[in-house]
Enzyme design. Structure first.
Site, mmCIF file in Angstrom:
data_model
loop_
_atom_site.group_PDB
_atom_site.id
_atom_site.type_symbol
_atom_site.label_atom_id
_atom_site.label_comp_id
_atom_site.label_asym_id
_atom_site.label_seq_id
_atom_site.Cartn_x
_atom_site.Cartn_y
_atom_site.Cartn_z
ATOM 1 N N GLU A 78 0.822 -1.214 0.000
ATOM 2 C CA GLU A 78 0.000 0.000 0.000
ATOM 3 C C GLU A 78 0.853 1.260 0.000
ATOM 4 O O GLU A 78 0.423 2.307 -0.491
ATOM 5 C CB GLU A 78 -0.906 0.010 1.222
ATOM 6 C CG GLU A 78 -1.932 -1.102 1.230
ATOM 7 C CD GLU A 78 -2.604 -1.276 2.572
ATOM 8 O OE1 GLU A 78 -3.428 -2.197 2.684
ATOM 9 O OE2 GLU A 78 -2.299 -0.518 3.507
ATOM 10 N N ILE A 186 -5.029 5.162 1.874
ATOM 11 C CA ILE A 186 -5.430 3.808 1.480
ATOM 12 C C ILE A 186 -5.549 2.899 2.704
ATOM 13 O O ILE A 186 -4.807 3.036 3.669
ATOM 14 C CB ILE A 186 -4.410 3.218 0.459
ATOM 15 C CG1 ILE A 186 -4.843 1.840 -0.037
ATOM 16 C CG2 ILE A 186 -3.005 3.176 1.042
ATOM 17 C CD1 ILE A 186 -4.004 1.312 -1.203
ATOM 18 N N CYS A 187 -6.504 1.986 2.650
ATOM 19 C CA CYS A 187 -6.718 0.954 3.660
ATOM 20 C C CYS A 187 -6.992 1.573 5.033
ATOM 21 O O CYS A 187 -7.997 2.240 5.224
ATOM 22 C CB CYS A 187 -5.539 -0.002 3.675
ATOM 23 S SG CYS A 187 -5.892 -1.609 4.438
ATOM 24 N N HIS A 188 -6.097 1.397 6.009
ATOM 25 C CA HIS A 188 -6.283 2.000 7.332
ATOM 26 C C HIS A 188 -5.774 3.438 7.399
ATOM 27 O O HIS A 188 -5.909 4.096 8.436
ATOM 28 C CB HIS A 188 -5.574 1.168 8.408
ATOM 29 C CG HIS A 188 -6.229 -0.148 8.698
ATOM 30 N ND1 HIS A 188 -6.032 -1.264 7.919
ATOM 31 C CD2 HIS A 188 -7.109 -0.520 9.676
ATOM 32 C CE1 HIS A 188 -6.735 -2.273 8.411
ATOM 33 N NE2 HIS A 188 -7.398 -1.856 9.469
ATOM 34 N N ALA A 266 -8.807 4.265 -0.954
ATOM 35 C CA ALA A 266 -8.868 2.913 -1.509
ATOM 36 C C ALA A 266 -8.947 1.915 -0.364
ATOM 37 O O ALA A 266 -8.556 2.217 0.767
ATOM 38 C CB ALA A 266 -7.648 2.629 -2.380
#
Length: 294
Positions: A78, A186-188, A266
């Site tokens: 990521e 992105i993500c966390h 994302a």
């Protein structure tokens, strides 16, 4: 060997201080190569050498509800795959952590068979070991902000440690909003956005009413079952973002991205390649518009 073979242990792996994901969960969730695909971009940024500020974590361990420590950090896919695209489009990157401590990666998630990742790890090795200090950056803001067109916050559970309640991150976000810059997460990574509401009322949260894709709380609650984590999450960042007025579009991960004004998000490592391309396209379009209107 089957992907979900019973021969693989579901017991988290002790690293001497905390626990890394079990071999079972790594087989199911960690790839040895990324899906990065090189793309040619326009030459909008070649002469301007605009930069992107990459805000990483300097924290390694997350203490779970049962007191056990989860060995985490930023997810390498990521973090690094989007940067491959930033570089391809001519954007330079500078790495920051809250106090200048070493960038922490989830090393157990490193795609060691991916030559592109290997090269970028070597290129930025010095910055990973000696990143810029966000604290110093904020203190010297009068001349430090000039080159940055965006802030990028990578994922990994490490993004939930030290960033969501950090006043310097709060000040950074205030600048992003005030100067109409891009925020990429992105993500966390979106967990760090919580800092913008730290110590103030929810009505002052700048991303109230925005929509995002991110790693869903619903999945975080299931990770201990496979031994990915050694216990239940200490808290759920998605729940807190929702309380501040953010709508999270996904309950599963499918490699999805979302653009809401100048917030690009994302859901997971599955989205890293698509996310990188999308961010670049948005940034280049913005820079081109500025040039045409200037």
């Amino acid at each position: 060997m089957s992907l979900f073979s019973n021969d693989l242990s579901k017991e988290p792996v002790f690293d001497g201080i905390g626990y890394e994901p079990s071999f079972f969960s790594r087989k199911a969730m960690v790839a040895t190569k990324t899906d990065y695909s090189k793309k040619k971009y326009g030459d909008v940024n070649k002469d301007t050498r605009k930069k992107i500020l990459v805000l990483c974590t300097e924290e390694r361990y997350m203490t779970m509800k049962n007191g056990k420590k989860f060995s985490t950090g930023n997810h390498p896919v990521e973090t690094l795959v989007p940067i491959l695209h930033f570089e391809q489009a001519g954007f330079e990157v500078d790495f920051y952590t809250p106090t200048g401590g070493t960038v922490k990666f989830e090393m157990w998630a490193m795609p060691y068979e991916d030559e592109h990742i290997g090269k970028i790890l070597e290129k930025y090795n010095t910055q990973f070991s000696n990143p810029h200090s966000l604290r110093n950056f904020i203190a010297d803001a009068s001349k430090a902000y000039v080159d940055y067109v965006a802030v990028f916050i990578p994922g990994g559970h490490g993004a939930m440690i030290g960033l969501p309640e950090n006043n310097d991150v709060k000040e950074l976000i205030k600048w992003v909003v005030a100067e109409d810059k891009y925020m990429l997460a992105i993500c966390h990574g979106p967990a760090a956005l919580l800092s913008a509401a730290y110590g103030v009322g929810e009505d002052e949260f700048p991303y109230k009413g925005y929509k995002i894709n991110s790693f869903p709380d619903e999945m975080d609650m299931t990770l201990p079952e496979s031994g990915y984590q050694p216990g239940e999450m200490p808290w759920l960042y998605g729940e807190k973002l929702k309380q501040l007025g953010i709508e999270i579009l996904n309950k599963k991960i499918a490699g999805d991205c979302h653009v809401d004004r100048k917030l690009i998000t994302a859901d997971s490592p599955l989205a890293a390649d698509k996310f990188g391309k999308l961010c670049v396209e948005e940034l280049l379009a913005c820079e081109k518009s500025k040039m045409n209107n200037g």
